[in-house]
Enzyme design. Structure first.
Site: not given
Ligand code: NAD
Length: 427
Positions: A105, A220
């Site tokens: 990340k 989404n």
């Protein structure tokens, strides 16, 4: 304190599965921490000529199973511990989905809304100039996340390719379809949620077409979960919810005949806010934000934010709910989780349920490597296969070991990573 620092939470979750697997201390010492971390400064020449210096991070938690994979976040409250926690969760997500990637990340402490387009492009190129020696299709493959977009991935890929002196599309995923992205990526996470819901209902002996769902969120993930539940399973979506940016309040939207997710998608903006006037005119009922969780439905899909199913809200879950599918990352607190477990509701844990996004990112990398691109149907068919196999891997573990689905997902994921480390001779 554990509830506040996501990295301590991630470590506590890992410790629990390490105990269940009876892992030796040396393996725990490796997996409790990232293998590598990069902390760097990115100087940015602002539109007014001044220089602003931003703090950037990349954490590679574990790459025993393959190159690190995970998004880059541009967020004003980014911290190294958030990035560490998210990187560790990516290791487990890739392992449970059985894709040959590890966990990573990245982040920059910045509010992207405060930057001009030119400044954003410079920031993306600056991030790559700090990291290019340590990322790549065989090393670490970043992607968009909170505050970053497909356009930004295209700039980053361009900068990396320039520095390498050759076109390297597979270094970033989540790129626009016209620039090496994969068809089906937009729908992937929400549809992936529904593939796991379908398998859960099958396991419980329920007919999906006779089932109903309440969904939190309408961004989404939630939009395509709603479309999937309605179109693919033939079920009824009783409500969805969203945060209204104008009113600065969340609401639940329901319809007496069930919601039409395609219609709602058509009146929803890019931030996932539904147009209240148009919804009301079409007969939708607008209720309090919390109404979604109290609905008399078979399936609950939290697909908005973290910590929404908690000590206050979990007791409100209707007695007829049979499945909770965690579309969001970390939607359930430890207290909420305990209540779900005690009530015996079938849980599809987040890093299994929403793994469709990273699985399709993996497919993007595969297509970039081949320089040959699949049709949308081909991508979604492969996604269905991957999600179905992943779901049954976790279900089998839960049944065999007589453990809760979340614990079973950890057992499957951690065990796969440990086996890769052993095969490589690391431990
Ligand atoms: P998004 O920003 O597109 O949508 C978020 C939605 O939640 C919006 O409709 C917003 O209005 C709504 N919302 C915000 N606060 C709310 C509240 N208090 N009550 C009800 N609704 C609220 O985000 P997304 O990409 O759909 O992601 C949703 C979750 O899924 C996040 O936890 C994210 O980390 C996770 N996730 C996303 C993907 C992906 O591919 N997009 C992949 C894996 C996990």
């Amino acid at each position: 304190m554990e509830g506040q620092n996501p990295f301590l939470t991630a470590q506590a979750q890992f410790d629990k599965s390490a105990d269940l697997l009876d892992l030796p201390q040396d393996i725990r010492e490796i997996l409790r921490w990232p293998m590598r971390e990069f902390h760097f400064r990115i100087p940015l020449r602002m539109g007014d000529g001044s220089i602003k210096v931003l703090q950037g991070f990349r954490v590679q938690h574990n790459d025993a199973r393959g190159p690190s994979k995970g998004g880059i976040r541009f967020h004003p409250n980014e911290t190294i511990d958030t990035v560490r926690a998210l990187a560790m969760w990516m290791t487990w997500k890739c392992a449970v989905a059985d894709i040959p990637l590890g966990g990573g990340k990245g982040g920059v402490i910045v509010n992207p809304a405060s930057l001009t387009t030119a400044e954003k492009e410079q920031l993306c190129r600056g991030w790559v100039s700090q990291m290019w020696h340590n990322i790549g299709p065989r090393m670490d493959v970043p992607a968009p996340d909170v505050g970053t977009t497909g356009q930004m991935m295209a700039w980053m890929m361009d900068e990396f390719s320039k520095l390498q002196g050759q076109y390297v599309p597979g270094v970033f995923t989540g790129k626009p379809v016209d620039m090496g992205g994969s068809l089906g990526r937009t729908e992937a996470t929400g549809f992936g949620v529904i593939f796991t819901v379908r398998e859960a209902l099958k396991h419980l002996g329920l007919d999906p077409a006779a089932c109903s769902a309440a969904i939190q969120g309408f961004g989404n993930v939630a939009q395509y979960a709603a479309i999937g539940f309605h179109d693919m399973l033939g079920g009824k979506v009783v409500c969805v919810s969203c945060y209204d940016l104008k009113d600065k309040k969340p609401y639940t939207y329901s319809h007496p005949d069930g919601v039409d997710p395609h219609f709602l998608q058509g009146i929803t903006d890019q931030y996932g806010t539904i147009d209240q006037e148009k919804a009301t005119a079409a007969g939708y009922v607008i209720e309090d934000a919390g109404a979604w969780i109290e609905k008399d439905v078979d399936v609950l899909i939290p697909a908005a934010l973290e910590n929404m199913v908690n000590a206050e809200t979990a007791p409100l879950i209707h007695k007829n709910v049979k499945v909770i599918a965690e579309g969001a990352n970390g939607p359930t607190t430890l207290e909420g989780d305990q209540l779900i477990k005690e009530r015996g509701i079938f849980l599809i844990p987040d890093f299994l349920c929403n793994a469709g996004g990273v699985t399709t990112s993996y497919f993007e990398g595969v297509q970039n490597d081949m320089n040959y691109y699949w049709s949308r149907d081909e991508v979604l068919q492969r996604l269905d296969t991957k999600m179905t196999v992943a779901f049954h891997g976790v279900l089998d573990m839960a049944l065999r070991q007589k453990v809760y689905m979340r614990d079973a997902a950890y057992l499957v994921a951690v065990d796969r990573v440990v086996r890769a480390m052993q095969l490589r001779g690391w431990v």
